[in-house]
Design a protein around this motif. Structure first.
Motif, PDB file in Angstrom:
ATOM      1  N   GLY A   1      25.507 -76.941  43.257  1.00 31.42           N
ATOM      2  CA  GLY A   1      26.062 -77.803  41.833  1.00 31.42           C
ATOM      3  C   GLY A   1      25.450 -77.349  41.056  1.00 31.42           C
ATOM      4  N   ASN A   2      25.629 -77.843  39.629  1.00 31.79           N
ATOM      5  CA  ASN A   2      25.228 -77.251  38.267  1.00 31.79           C
ATOM      6  C   ASN A   2      24.103 -78.069  37.658  1.00 31.79           C
ATOM      7  N   LEU A   3      23.483 -77.638  37.167  1.00 30.94           N
ATOM      8  CA  LEU A   3      22.413 -78.408  36.486  1.00 30.94           C
ATOM      9  C   LEU A   3      21.513 -77.228  35.386  1.00 30.94           C
ATOM     10  N   SER A   4      21.597 -77.202  34.215  1.00 27.60           N
ATOM     11  CA  SER A   4      21.080 -76.305  33.361  1.00 27.60           C
ATOM     12  C   SER A   4      20.869 -76.849  32.135  1.00 27.60           C
ATOM     13  N   TYR A   5      19.528 -76.272  31.598  1.00 30.38           N
ATOM     14  CA  TYR A   5      19.282 -76.825  30.305  1.00 30.38           C
ATOM     15  C   TYR A   5      19.854 -75.653  29.160  1.00 30.38           C
ATOM     16  N   ASP A   6      20.446 -76.297  28.094  1.00 32.87           N
ATOM     17  CA  ASP A   6      20.841 -75.283  26.901  1.00 32.87           C
ATOM     18  C   ASP A   6      19.465 -74.231  26.599  1.00 32.87           C
ATOM     19  N   GLN A   7      19.951 -72.826  26.628  1.00 33.92           N
ATOM     20  CA  GLN A   7      18.751 -72.299  26.369  1.00 33.92           C
ATOM     21  C   GLN A   7      17.934 -72.226  25.205  1.00 33.92           C
ATOM     22  N   SER A   8      18.726 -72.982  23.896  1.00 27.74           N
ATOM     23  CA  SER A   8      18.130 -73.168  22.806  1.00 27.74           C
ATOM     24  C   SER A   8      17.094 -74.249  22.826  1.00 27.74           C
ATOM     25  N   LEU A   9      17.143 -75.225  23.896  1.00 28.71           N
ATOM     26  CA  LEU A   9      16.208 -76.278  24.220  1.00 28.71           C
ATOM     27  C   LEU A   9      14.832 -75.587  24.556  1.00 28.71           C
ATOM     28  N   SER A  10      14.810 -74.315  25.368  1.00 28.11           N
ATOM     29  CA  SER A  10      13.630 -73.773  25.898  1.00 28.11           C
ATOM     30  C   SER A  10      13.006 -72.743  24.962  1.00 28.11           C
ATOM     31  N   GLU A  11      13.658 -72.385  24.006  1.00 28.74           N
ATOM     32  CA  GLU A  11      12.765 -71.538  23.212  1.00 28.74           C
ATOM     33  C   GLU A  11      11.637 -71.743  22.487  1.00 28.74           C
TER      34      GLU A  11
ATOM     35  N   SER B   1      -5.554 -87.296  17.047  1.00 21.30           N
ATOM     36  CA  SER B   1      -6.984 -86.879  17.850  1.00 21.30           C
ATOM     37  C   SER B   1      -6.579 -86.677  19.422  1.00 21.30           C
ATOM     38  N   PHE B   2      -5.294 -87.132  19.769  1.00 26.11           N
ATOM     39  CA  PHE B   2      -5.124 -86.973  21.083  1.00 26.11           C
ATOM     40  C   PHE B   2      -3.752 -86.550  21.557  1.00 26.11           C
ATOM     41  N   ASN B   3      -3.565 -85.342  22.050  1.00 20.53           N
ATOM     42  CA  ASN B   3      -2.126 -84.736  22.092  1.00 20.53           C
ATOM     43  C   ASN B   3      -1.493 -84.880  23.188  1.00 20.53           C
ATOM     44  N   VAL B   4      -0.267 -85.420  23.423  1.00 17.61           N
ATOM     45  CA  VAL B   4       0.362 -85.635  24.738  1.00 17.61           C
ATOM     46  C   VAL B   4       1.396 -84.760  24.830  1.00 17.61           C
ATOM     47  N   VAL B   5       1.532 -83.825  26.000  1.00 18.20           N
ATOM     48  CA  VAL B   5       2.370 -83.019  26.208  1.00 18.20           C
ATOM     49  C   VAL B   5       3.129 -83.169  27.279  1.00 18.20           C
ATOM     50  N   ILE B   6       4.503 -83.419  27.390  1.00 12.42           N
ATOM     51  CA  ILE B   6       5.160 -83.769  28.493  1.00 12.42           C
ATOM     52  C   ILE B   6       6.345 -82.520  28.791  1.00 12.42           C
ATOM     53  N   LEU B   7       6.238 -82.172  29.996  1.00 13.64           N
ATOM     54  CA  LEU B   7       7.104 -80.949  30.559  1.00 13.64           C
ATOM     55  C   LEU B   7       8.042 -81.256  31.341  1.00 13.64           C
ATOM     56  N   ARG B   8       9.101 -80.860  31.224  1.00 12.12           N
ATOM     57  CA  ARG B   8      10.327 -81.201  31.856  1.00 12.12           C
ATOM     58  C   ARG B   8      10.856 -79.994  32.707  1.00 12.12           C
ATOM     59  N   PRO B   9      10.300 -79.234  33.307  1.00 11.23           N
ATOM     60  CA  PRO B   9      10.873 -77.854  34.057  1.00 11.23           C
ATOM     61  C   PRO B   9      12.057 -78.283  34.967  1.00 11.23           C
ATOM     62  N   PRO B  10      12.852 -77.264  35.203  1.00  9.84           N
ATOM     63  CA  PRO B  10      13.831 -77.219  36.231  1.00  9.84           C
ATOM     64  C   PRO B  10      13.024 -76.654  37.382  1.00  9.84           C
ATOM     65  N   MET B  11      13.911 -76.586  38.436  1.00  9.44           N
ATOM     66  CA  MET B  11      13.206 -76.107  39.745  1.00  9.44           C
ATOM     67  C   MET B  11      12.203 -74.838  39.496  1.00  9.44           C
ATOM     68  N   ILE B  12      10.915 -74.964  40.165  1.00  9.40           N
ATOM     69  CA  ILE B  12       9.937 -74.147  39.855  1.00  9.40           C
ATOM     70  C   ILE B  12       9.817 -73.476  41.231  1.00  9.40           C
TER      71      ILE B  12
ATOM     72  N   PRO C   1      10.679 -76.002  29.133  1.00 11.60           N
ATOM     73  CA  PRO C   1      10.453 -74.560  29.797  1.00 11.60           C
ATOM     74  C   PRO C   1      11.495 -74.150  30.813  1.00 11.60           C
ATOM     75  N   GLN C   2      12.114 -72.963  30.861  1.00 12.17           N
ATOM     76  CA  GLN C   2      13.064 -72.448  31.782  1.00 12.17           C
ATOM     77  C   GLN C   2      12.919 -70.853  31.943  1.00 12.17           C
ATOM     78  N   ASN C   3      13.475 -70.305  32.756  1.00 11.25           N
ATOM     79  CA  ASN C   3      13.772 -68.743  32.616  1.00 11.25           C
ATOM     80  C   ASN C   3      14.598 -68.404  31.831  1.00 11.25           C
ATOM     81  N   ALA C   4      14.552 -67.195  31.362  1.00 11.33           N
ATOM     82  CA  ALA C   4      15.332 -66.695  30.115  1.00 11.33           C
ATOM     83  C   ALA C   4      17.036 -66.551  30.601  1.00 11.33           C
ATOM     84  N   GLU C   5      17.064 -66.305  32.019  1.00 12.26           N
ATOM     85  CA  GLU C   5      18.500 -66.262  32.382  1.00 12.26           C
ATOM     86  C   GLU C   5      18.671 -67.613  33.469  1.00 12.26           C
TER      87      GLU C   5
END
Length: 292
Positions: free
Chosen positions: A261-271, A147-158, A213-217
Motif C-alpha cells: 500500500g501507500n503511506l508517505s510523508y510530504d518531503q517538505s515535512l521532513s526537512e 525550561s522543559f523541551n518536549v520532542v515528539i518524533l513520528r517516524p515511518p517504518m524504521i 524524520p524520513q529518508n530523502a528518497e
C-alpha cells in the motif's frame, strides 16, 4: 558534555542509538535504564540533559487482542510515557524525546490509492496501538515549557541491521522467490543511522515540537525487493499485471496493504536545517543485507 538517559533497555532503537553515539565519547555520555521492574522510579534523573524515551510495546496483531492486552498497551505506551516525562521534568531534565510513530495517522492506503501526509493531516489512529501513541503525545505535550523541551518524533517504518517488522519479511521474499509482482506504490522509510543522527541533532540543538524524520528518497516495494536481491547476487523476475490480485487479497488481509500500500510523508515535512539523512536508500539496503 551532553548527558543522555535512554529509558527502555534492550530496545532496537535505543541500543542502535547508543552504538551510534559512541563515535563521540568526548561529547556525549549515554546511559540506559530498564523500565520493566519499576526500580527506574528510584533513579535520579537530575544531571541528564535529555531523556530519550524508547520504552513501549510495538504493534503486532491488533485484530485479535484481549481487553487486558489492550489495557496493557495504554499502561505502557501512554501512562508509562507520561510518568517518565513527569519525573524527568521534576528532576530538572531539560529535554524529553518521545518515540511516537506514523501509525498515529492510521493504516496504509490500499494499493492504487494515494496517502501523502502533510503538516495539515490530522491524526486518525486506526487501532488501539495508534491511539495509545496519540494519547501519550497529548499527555506529555502540556509539560513543555521554557525550561522543559518536549520532542515528539513520528517516524515511518524504521529499518536497519537486525531490525524487526516488515523489512526482514521482504528480505526473505527477495532471497527465496525468483519472481515478484510489479506494484506501483510509495512509502516513507527511515534508516536507523539517519534516525540516530536526527535524534543527535535534536539533542545538540535543544529542540522542541513535533518532527517527521524520513529518508530523502521514497521507497517502492518492488524496487526494494530488486535492490535486496541484487546485493545477494540473485536474479528476480518482476511480473506485471498482478496488482488486481493483490487488491483483492488486501480486502482480507492488512498485511498486503502494509507491504504494497501507500503511506508517505510530504518531503517538505521532513526537512531540517542540518542534514541528517547521511545514508541513501540503496546504500542502506547494501549495509543491512551485508550484516550477519
Amino acid at each position: 558534555m551532553k548527558k543522555i538517559l535512554i529509558t527502555g533497555a534492550n530496545s532496537y532503537i535505543g541500543t542502535s542509538f547508543e552504538k551510534y553515539m559512541a563515535q563521540w565519547p568526548e561529547k556525549y555520555q549515554v546511559d540506559t535504564v530498564d523500565m520493566i521492574d519499576g526500580t527506574w522510579r528510584e533513579k535520579d534523573f537530575s544531571g541528564y540533559d535529555t531523556v530519550f524515551h524508547v520504552a513501549g510495546i510495538a504493534h503486532s496483531d491488533t485484530g485479535h487482542v484481549s481487553k487486558e492486552r489492550k489495557a496493557f498497551y495504554y499502561k505502557i505506551n501512554r501512562d508509562l510515557t507520561f510518568e517518565t516525562a513527569e519525573k524527568a521534568k521534576a528532576d530538572g531534565v531539560k529535554q524529553f524525546i518521545f518515540m511516537s510513530s506514523a501509525i498515529v495517522y492510521g493504516d496504509s492506503a490500499p494499493i492504487g490509492k494515494e496517502k501523502i501526509i502533510t503538516k495539515d493531516t490530522p491524526v486518525s489512529p486506526a487501532n488501539f496501538y495508534g491511539d495509545s501513541k496519540v494519547q501519550a503525545e497529548n499527555r506529555i505535550t502540556p509539560l513543555s515549557d521554557e525550561s522543559f523541551n518536549v520532542v515528539i518524533l513520528r517516524p515511518p517504518m524504521i529499518y536497519g541491521p537486525g531490525s524487526k517488522g516488515n523489512y526482514p519479511v521482504l528480505s526473505k521474499l527477495a532471497c527465496k522467490f525468483p519472481i515478484f509482482p510489479a506494484v506501483k506504490n510509495e512509502r516513507s522509510m527511515l534508516y536507523i543511522d539517519n534516525l540516530s543522527e536526527f535524534v543527535r541533532l535534536m539533542i545538540e540543538n535543544e529542540e522542541k515540537g513535533i518532527f517527521w524524520p524520513q529518508n530523502a528518497e521514497y521507497s517502492n516495494t518492488t524496487d526494494l525487493v530488486k535492490m535486496i536481491a541484487r546485493v545477494h547476487g540473485k536474479k528476480i523476475a518482476i511480473i506485471p499485471g498482478f496488482a488486481w490480485l493483490l487488491k483483492i487479497f488486501g480486502c482480507f488481509s492488512g498485511i498486503v496493504n502494509k507491504a504494497f500500500g501507500n503511506l508517505s510523508y510530504d518531503q517538505s515535512l521532513s526537512e531540517y536545517h542540518v542534514e541528517y539523512r547521511l545514508i541513501g536508500l540503496e546504500k542502506s539496503i547494501s549495509i543491512v543485507e551485508s550484516f550477519e
